[in-house]
Scaffold this motif. Structure first.
Motif, mmCIF file in Angstrom:
data_model
loop_
_atom_site.group_PDB
_atom_site.id
_atom_site.type_symbol
_atom_site.label_atom_id
_atom_site.label_comp_id
_atom_site.label_asym_id
_atom_site.label_seq_id
_atom_site.Cartn_x
_atom_site.Cartn_y
_atom_site.Cartn_z
ATOM 1 N N ASP A 65 0.325 -2.401 7.380
ATOM 2 C CA ASP A 65 1.857 -3.046 7.800
ATOM 3 C C ASP A 65 1.768 -4.682 7.438
ATOM 4 O O ASP A 65 2.758 -5.167 7.249
ATOM 5 C CB ASP A 65 2.222 -2.513 9.081
ATOM 6 N N GLU A 118 10.087 -1.515 0.682
ATOM 7 C CA GLU A 118 10.402 0.019 0.186
ATOM 8 C C GLU A 118 9.520 0.415 -0.748
ATOM 9 O O GLU A 118 8.885 1.526 -0.641
ATOM 10 C CB GLU A 118 11.735 0.105 -0.023
ATOM 11 N N GLU A 121 5.706 0.516 0.520
ATOM 12 C CA GLU A 121 5.546 1.704 1.441
ATOM 13 C C GLU A 121 5.564 3.000 0.830
ATOM 14 O O GLU A 121 4.779 3.899 1.023
ATOM 15 C CB GLU A 121 6.590 1.439 2.664
ATOM 16 N N TYR A 122 6.531 2.971 -0.151
ATOM 17 C CA TYR A 122 6.633 4.196 -0.795
ATOM 18 C C TYR A 122 5.364 4.369 -1.728
ATOM 19 O O TYR A 122 4.766 5.618 -1.796
ATOM 20 C CB TYR A 122 7.788 4.128 -1.960
ATOM 21 N N ILE A 124 1.987 3.499 -0.911
ATOM 22 C CA ILE A 124 1.188 4.134 -0.094
ATOM 23 C C ILE A 124 1.470 5.594 0.248
ATOM 24 O O ILE A 124 0.383 6.218 0.417
ATOM 25 C CB ILE A 124 1.097 3.065 1.090
ATOM 26 N N GLU A 125 2.780 5.705 0.744
ATOM 27 C CA GLU A 125 3.024 7.278 1.049
ATOM 28 C C GLU A 125 2.642 8.107 -0.270
ATOM 29 O O GLU A 125 2.131 9.190 0.051
ATOM 30 C CB GLU A 125 4.471 7.200 1.309
ATOM 31 N N ARG A 126 3.142 7.896 -1.539
ATOM 32 C CA ARG A 126 2.662 8.636 -2.665
ATOM 33 C C ARG A 126 1.541 8.934 -2.835
ATOM 34 O O ARG A 126 0.823 9.976 -3.276
ATOM 35 C CB ARG A 126 3.500 8.173 -3.731
ATOM 36 N N GLY A 129 -0.336 9.536 1.418
ATOM 37 C CA GLY A 129 0.221 10.207 2.429
ATOM 38 C C GLY A 129 0.643 9.495 3.697
ATOM 39 O O GLY A 129 0.598 9.871 4.702
ATOM 40 N N GLY A 130 0.611 8.161 3.417
ATOM 41 C CA GLY A 130 0.579 7.281 4.651
ATOM 42 C C GLY A 130 -0.463 6.392 4.973
ATOM 43 O O GLY A 130 -1.432 6.388 4.012
ATOM 44 N N SER A 131 -0.401 5.455 5.718
ATOM 45 C CA SER A 131 -1.434 4.105 5.788
ATOM 46 C C SER A 131 -2.499 4.647 6.837
ATOM 47 O O SER A 131 -3.444 3.732 6.689
ATOM 48 C CB SER A 131 -0.695 2.933 6.342
#
Length: 468
Positions: A65, A118, A121-122, A124-126, A129-131
């Motif tokens: 973050d 946005e 973060e997207y 990282i999620e893709r 699956g999150g940080s």
């Protein structure tokens, strides 16, 4: 902010950026890729470029973050009109690049869409699956009840940067930051300026930021064994992230060894497939030709996504109707293309001159002035179309065109869009990595694989702490 642009005609001073420090010098002279412009650089002190393995990298334990906060703030300052480092980089790049000012200016504006909170973060999620797996050891329990902890551990990377667009430097820096890597960026001779411009912008914002102290940007002549024989070793780095042509990738591959991997963004070619629906009306055909020309002229065809071959469902008459309209639309100014690009290279000219005598089996539209050239042939030509040269091939069915795709085919544009479902499995079987609507080769969705992989997933070192 201060800059040191060189006057036209002078040697260009190329500074290095070493773990937070700007370094000037005139110890070594090189020449740019396209025009042979003299470039002078500081002496390379290899031992200063990276943190030794006995120490963790500066950003290893910085939360994702916080890194995103820094990248977003940096992105706000990467505005060409307000950033003198980018302005200097632009002027220098103009002296060594075959692209005109307007197109280079447009490339500096592209990364804005990728450096938003946005978008980052997207990704990282893709990818992860999150940080959580980047920030620490994420615990899991398997079906047998065994517990383990996994971390996407920060890597040590050498990057051979792409030279066909300044935006590549900006996105590569962001990727390296997101995985908290220790990095050495080998700048390309076609643009040894933008990477340092971005890092200088970061330094103005936070000169001691761990991300900045994790990065060095330098130049050496590709293939220099005195440099690469030292850096490309597992004692210092985990992976080589390489963009480049066939010779550059082949040279990089010879350094692969246990503990030192190659992540290669190989040289690729692209193609397009156009269904019979394009001939529904004259207006439709003109629209399809415009879409095809938009794709084929990206960076004046100096881009992997720009198609070299276009397969047209129909006979010779249909292919010729399309080819004539396509040729007209190649010679048009666009956001990332110029009406007249570099002239056709001699090897392509010689090949096409021979084909002009083979009508009606072959047909040629255009000259060698850089405004565009179209060659219609019964099968793909055996030379490499380049400099706004497009090969049109008639096929009985779109499925037949899939036979021309190989593992070296990156992007395939299809018209009409609903027929992608008809051919995508065949294309994927052949080795194709990306299928798009015709006209959308450059636009791309955020967070998707690139060259058949999720790059950030490949960058990190996956480590497990297993209780079994």
């Amino acid at each position: 902010m201060t800059t040191t642009a060189a006057p036209p005609g002078a040697r260009i001073r190329v500074p290095h950026f070493v773990r937070g420090r700007l370094v000037y010098g005139e110890d070594t002279e090189y020449h740019s890729r396209d025009f042979g412009i003299p470039l002078v650089t500081p002496r390379l002190e290899l031992g200063e470029l990276f943190v030794p393995r006995t120490e963790p990298g500066p950003a290893f334990d910085v939360p994702v973050d916080e890194i995103i906060d820094f990248l977003v703030e940096t992105g706000k300052h990467l505005t060409l009109e307000k950033n003198p480092y980018l302005q200097e980089s632009l002027e220098m790049t103009l002296r060594v690049s075959a692209l005109p000012r307007r197109i280079i200016e447009n490339t500096f504006r592209r990364p804005g869409q990728f450096l938003t909170r946005e978008a980052l973060e997207y990704r990282i999620e893709r990818t992860f699956g999150g940080s959580a797996v980047l920030d620490g050891w994420a615990e899991h329990t398997d079906p047998a009840g065994r517990v383990s902890r996994v971390r996407a551990f920060p890597p040590r990377l050498v990057h051979m940067l792409a030279g066909n667009s300044p935006s590549a430097a900006m996105t590569s820096i962001a990727d390296a930051a997101l995985v908290k890597a220790v990095n050495v960026f080998k700048m390309p001779s076609a643009d040894p300026f933008t990477t340092v411009a971005v890092l200088r912008t970061m330094a103005d914002l936070a000169p001691d930021h761990p991300v900045l102290r994790s990065m060095s940007a330098v130049y050496w002549r590709g293939g220099d064994a005195a440099v690469e024989g030292v850096l490309y070793r597992s004692q210092y780095f985990d992976k080589l992230v390489a963009w480049g042509g066939g010779d550059a990738i082949a040279n990089a591959a010879k350094y692969v060894a246990p503990g030192f991997q190659l992540i290669a963004f190989d040289p690729k070619v692209s193609m397009s497939m156009i269904g019979r629906e394009a001939f529904a009306s004259g207006e439709t055909l003109r629209e399809v030709a415009e879409r095809a020309a938009t794709d084929a002229t990206v960076f004046n065809q100096d881009a992997c996504v720009a198609p070299r071959h276009i397969c047209v469902e129909g006979g010779v008459a249909e292919a010729d109707r399309f080819a004539a309209l396509l040729w007209e639309r190649l010679g048009v100014d666009r956001e990332f293309a110029s009406a007249a690009g570099p002239r056709t290279p001699s090897d392509v000219r010689e090949a096409v001159d021979g084909l002009r005598f083979l009508e009606p089996d072959y047909r040629v539209w255009g000259e060698y002035d850089g405004r565009g050239l179209v060659v219609r042939s019964p099968e793909p030509v055996d030379f490499h179309p380049t400099n706004k040269t497009v090969n049109v091939v008639p096929v009985d069915a779109l499925a037949d065109a899939a036979a021309f795709a190989t593992v070296a085919t990156q992007t395939v544009g299809v018209y009409p869009a609903h027929r992608k479902a008809e051919v995508r499995d065949r294309l994927a079987t052949a080795g194709v990595q990306r299928i798009v609507n015709l006209g959308g080769a450059l636009s791309g969705s955020i967070g998707n694989p690139h060259d058949a992989m999720y790059p950030l997933h490949r960058f990190v070192n996956w480590v497990v702490d297993d209780d079994a």
